[in-house]
Design a protein around this motif. Sequence first.
Motif, PDB file in Angstrom:
ATOM      1  N   TRP A   1     -36.252  56.661   9.240  1.00  0.00           N
ATOM      2  CA  TRP A   1     -36.165  55.208   9.330  1.00  0.00           C
ATOM      3  C   TRP A   1     -36.053  54.896  10.815  1.00  0.00           C
ATOM      4  O   TRP A   1     -35.077  55.270  11.464  1.00  0.00           O
ATOM      5  CB  TRP A   1     -34.944  54.728   8.579  1.00  0.00           C
ATOM      6  CG  TRP A   1     -34.923  53.275   8.243  1.00  0.00           C
ATOM      7  CD1 TRP A   1     -35.517  52.248   8.907  1.00  0.00           C
ATOM      8  CD2 TRP A   1     -34.236  52.671   7.146  1.00  0.00           C
ATOM      9  NE1 TRP A   1     -35.264  51.066   8.297  1.00  0.00           N
ATOM     10  CE2 TRP A   1     -34.470  51.300   7.206  1.00  0.00           C
ATOM     11  CE3 TRP A   1     -33.441  53.183   6.122  1.00  0.00           C
ATOM     12  CZ2 TRP A   1     -33.933  50.417   6.282  1.00  0.00           C
ATOM     13  CZ3 TRP A   1     -32.910  52.297   5.210  1.00  0.00           C
ATOM     14  CH2 TRP A   1     -33.162  50.926   5.289  1.00  0.00           C
ATOM     15  N   VAL A   2     -37.052  54.238  11.384  1.00  0.00           N
ATOM     16  CA  VAL A   2     -37.103  53.960  12.818  1.00  0.00           C
ATOM     17  C   VAL A   2     -36.124  52.843  13.170  1.00  0.00           C
ATOM     18  O   VAL A   2     -36.200  51.743  12.620  1.00  0.00           O
ATOM     19  CB  VAL A   2     -38.535  53.575  13.262  1.00  0.00           C
ATOM     20  CG1 VAL A   2     -38.574  53.222  14.736  1.00  0.00           C
ATOM     21  CG2 VAL A   2     -39.516  54.697  12.931  1.00  0.00           C
ATOM     22  N   LEU A   3     -35.206  53.143  14.092  1.00  0.00           N
ATOM     23  CA  LEU A   3     -34.226  52.154  14.552  1.00  0.00           C
ATOM     24  C   LEU A   3     -34.641  51.520  15.874  1.00  0.00           C
ATOM     25  O   LEU A   3     -34.551  50.310  16.042  1.00  0.00           O
ATOM     26  CB  LEU A   3     -32.853  52.816  14.730  1.00  0.00           C
ATOM     27  CG  LEU A   3     -32.249  53.487  13.506  1.00  0.00           C
ATOM     28  CD1 LEU A   3     -30.956  54.201  13.886  1.00  0.00           C
ATOM     29  CD2 LEU A   3     -32.006  52.467  12.411  1.00  0.00           C
ATOM     30  N   ASN A   4     -35.056  52.351  16.826  1.00  0.00           N
ATOM     31  CA  ASN A   4     -35.473  51.915  18.162  1.00  0.00           C
ATOM     32  C   ASN A   4     -36.675  52.734  18.591  1.00  0.00           C
ATOM     33  O   ASN A   4     -36.757  53.914  18.265  1.00  0.00           O
ATOM     34  CB  ASN A   4     -34.360  52.176  19.188  1.00  0.00           C
ATOM     35  CG  ASN A   4     -33.487  50.983  19.396  1.00  0.00           C
ATOM     36  OD1 ASN A   4     -33.964  49.864  19.406  1.00  0.00           O
ATOM     37  ND2 ASN A   4     -32.208  51.241  19.562  1.00  0.00           N
ATOM     38  N   GLY A   5     -37.561  52.123  19.353  1.00  0.00           N
ATOM     39  CA  GLY A   5     -38.738  52.830  19.830  1.00  0.00           C
ATOM     40  C   GLY A   5     -39.868  52.757  18.819  1.00  0.00           C
ATOM     41  O   GLY A   5     -39.841  51.934  17.894  1.00  0.00           O
ATOM     42  N   GLU A   6     -40.856  53.621  19.025  1.00  0.00           N
ATOM     43  CA  GLU A   6     -42.014  53.636  18.139  1.00  0.00           C
ATOM     44  C   GLU A   6     -42.438  55.065  17.837  1.00  0.00           C
ATOM     45  O   GLU A   6     -42.425  55.931  18.708  1.00  0.00           O
ATOM     46  CB  GLU A   6     -43.203  52.916  18.787  1.00  0.00           C
ATOM     47  CG  GLU A   6     -43.005  51.427  18.935  1.00  0.00           C
ATOM     48  CD  GLU A   6     -44.204  50.742  19.562  1.00  0.00           C
ATOM     49  OE1 GLU A   6     -44.426  49.568  19.224  1.00  0.00           O
ATOM     50  OE2 GLU A   6     -44.912  51.374  20.377  1.00  0.00           O
TER      51      GLU A   6
ATOM     52  N   LYS B   1     -38.183  57.108  24.242  1.00  0.00           N
ATOM     53  CA  LYS B   1     -36.994  57.218  23.401  1.00  0.00           C
ATOM     54  C   LYS B   1     -37.301  56.668  22.018  1.00  0.00           C
ATOM     55  O   LYS B   1     -37.914  55.625  21.875  1.00  0.00           O
ATOM     56  CB  LYS B   1     -35.840  56.435  24.029  1.00  0.00           C
ATOM     57  CG  LYS B   1     -34.545  56.561  23.274  1.00  0.00           C
ATOM     58  CD  LYS B   1     -33.381  56.565  24.224  1.00  0.00           C
ATOM     59  CE  LYS B   1     -32.056  56.592  23.525  1.00  0.00           C
ATOM     60  NZ  LYS B   1     -31.780  57.808  22.790  1.00  0.00           N
ATOM     61  N   LEU B   2     -36.874  57.401  21.016  1.00  0.00           N
ATOM     62  CA  LEU B   2     -37.040  57.001  19.623  1.00  0.00           C
ATOM     63  C   LEU B   2     -35.753  57.360  18.892  1.00  0.00           C
ATOM     64  O   LEU B   2     -35.311  58.507  18.944  1.00  0.00           O
ATOM     65  CB  LEU B   2     -38.226  57.737  18.993  1.00  0.00           C
ATOM     66  CG  LEU B   2     -38.451  57.551  17.502  1.00  0.00           C
ATOM     67  CD1 LEU B   2     -38.828  56.106  17.177  1.00  0.00           C
ATOM     68  CD2 LEU B   2     -39.530  58.508  17.003  1.00  0.00           C
ATOM     69  N   ASP B   3     -35.141  56.381  18.268  1.00  0.00           N
ATOM     70  CA  ASP B   3     -33.922  56.603  17.485  1.00  0.00           C
ATOM     71  C   ASP B   3     -34.249  56.386  16.020  1.00  0.00           C
ATOM     72  O   ASP B   3     -34.831  55.364  15.652  1.00  0.00           O
ATOM     73  CB  ASP B   3     -32.817  55.622  17.904  1.00  0.00           C
ATOM     74  CG  ASP B   3     -32.394  55.811  19.348  1.00  0.00           C
ATOM     75  OD1 ASP B   3     -32.283  56.968  19.780  1.00  0.00           O
ATOM     76  OD2 ASP B   3     -32.180  54.805  20.045  1.00  0.00           O
ATOM     77  N   CYS B   4     -33.860  57.351  15.193  1.00  0.00           N
ATOM     78  CA  CYS B   4     -34.154  57.303  13.754  1.00  0.00           C
ATOM     79  C   CYS B   4     -32.933  57.732  12.947  1.00  0.00           C
ATOM     80  O   CYS B   4     -32.040  58.398  13.460  1.00  0.00           O
ATOM     81  CB  CYS B   4     -35.282  58.271  13.408  1.00  0.00           C
ATOM     82  SG  CYS B   4     -36.861  57.919  14.179  1.00  0.00           S
TER      83      CYS B   4
ATOM     84  N   PRO C   1     -32.004  61.319  17.451  1.00  0.00           N
ATOM     85  CA  PRO C   1     -32.704  60.745  18.606  1.00  0.00           C
ATOM     86  C   PRO C   1     -33.832  61.670  19.072  1.00  0.00           C
ATOM     87  O   PRO C   1     -33.700  62.890  19.020  1.00  0.00           O
ATOM     88  CB  PRO C   1     -31.603  60.661  19.663  1.00  0.00           C
ATOM     89  CG  PRO C   1     -30.688  61.798  19.335  1.00  0.00           C
ATOM     90  CD  PRO C   1     -30.776  61.997  17.839  1.00  0.00           C
ATOM     91  N   PHE C   2     -34.933  61.082  19.488  1.00  0.00           N
ATOM     92  CA  PHE C   2     -36.038  61.810  20.103  1.00  0.00           C
ATOM     93  C   PHE C   2     -36.138  61.279  21.532  1.00  0.00           C
ATOM     94  O   PHE C   2     -36.017  60.073  21.753  1.00  0.00           O
ATOM     95  CB  PHE C   2     -37.347  61.564  19.353  1.00  0.00           C
ATOM     96  CG  PHE C   2     -37.337  62.114  17.951  1.00  0.00           C
ATOM     97  CD1 PHE C   2     -37.789  63.402  17.700  1.00  0.00           C
ATOM     98  CD2 PHE C   2     -36.881  61.351  16.891  1.00  0.00           C
ATOM     99  CE1 PHE C   2     -37.787  63.919  16.406  1.00  0.00           C
ATOM    100  CE2 PHE C   2     -36.871  61.849  15.600  1.00  0.00           C
ATOM    101  CZ  PHE C   2     -37.321  63.139  15.356  1.00  0.00           C
TER     102      PHE C   2
END
Length: 119
Positions: free
Chosen positions: A27-32, A72-75, A7-8
Motif C-alpha cells: 500500500w503506497v503511502l509516499n512516493g511512487e 523515496k517510497l514508503d509502503c 521504506p524504499f
Amino acid sequence: MQSSYIPFSGPGEILFKKGDPALGFYWVLNGEAEIIIPNKRSIILSPGAMAGLDSFIEEDSVPFDIINRGRKLDCIFIDRRCYNNMREHHEFNRYMNRMVLNCLRSYRNLLLPSERIYL
C-alpha cells in the motif's frame, strides 16, 4: 509473516519481480511505484494505490516487475492475515473495490486498443 512499514530509498528498488508469488501487496503511502510492462507504457502507482493487489487477490504470481520510481517510497506491506482482518471493516472493503477497479482500468487502457473498449 506480518504486515509492516517498508521504506524504499533508491530508484529501481524492486517491490516485486515478475513471477514472484503474491504473498501480500504494498500500500503506497509516499512516493511512487511503477509497474513495468514490456513494450507498453508503465503504470504509475501514487500514494493510496496498491502494488500487487490484483495478483494477491487472484492468489497468482505477479505478472510484471514493480519498482520504486523515485528517491523515496514508503509502503505498508499487507499480508493475508492482516488483509483478512481488515476485510471485516466496511470502509476498507469499499476502498479495496475502488482499487480493484483502478487496476482494471489501468491494465485495460494499456492492453486493449481504444476502439475495442465498449463501456
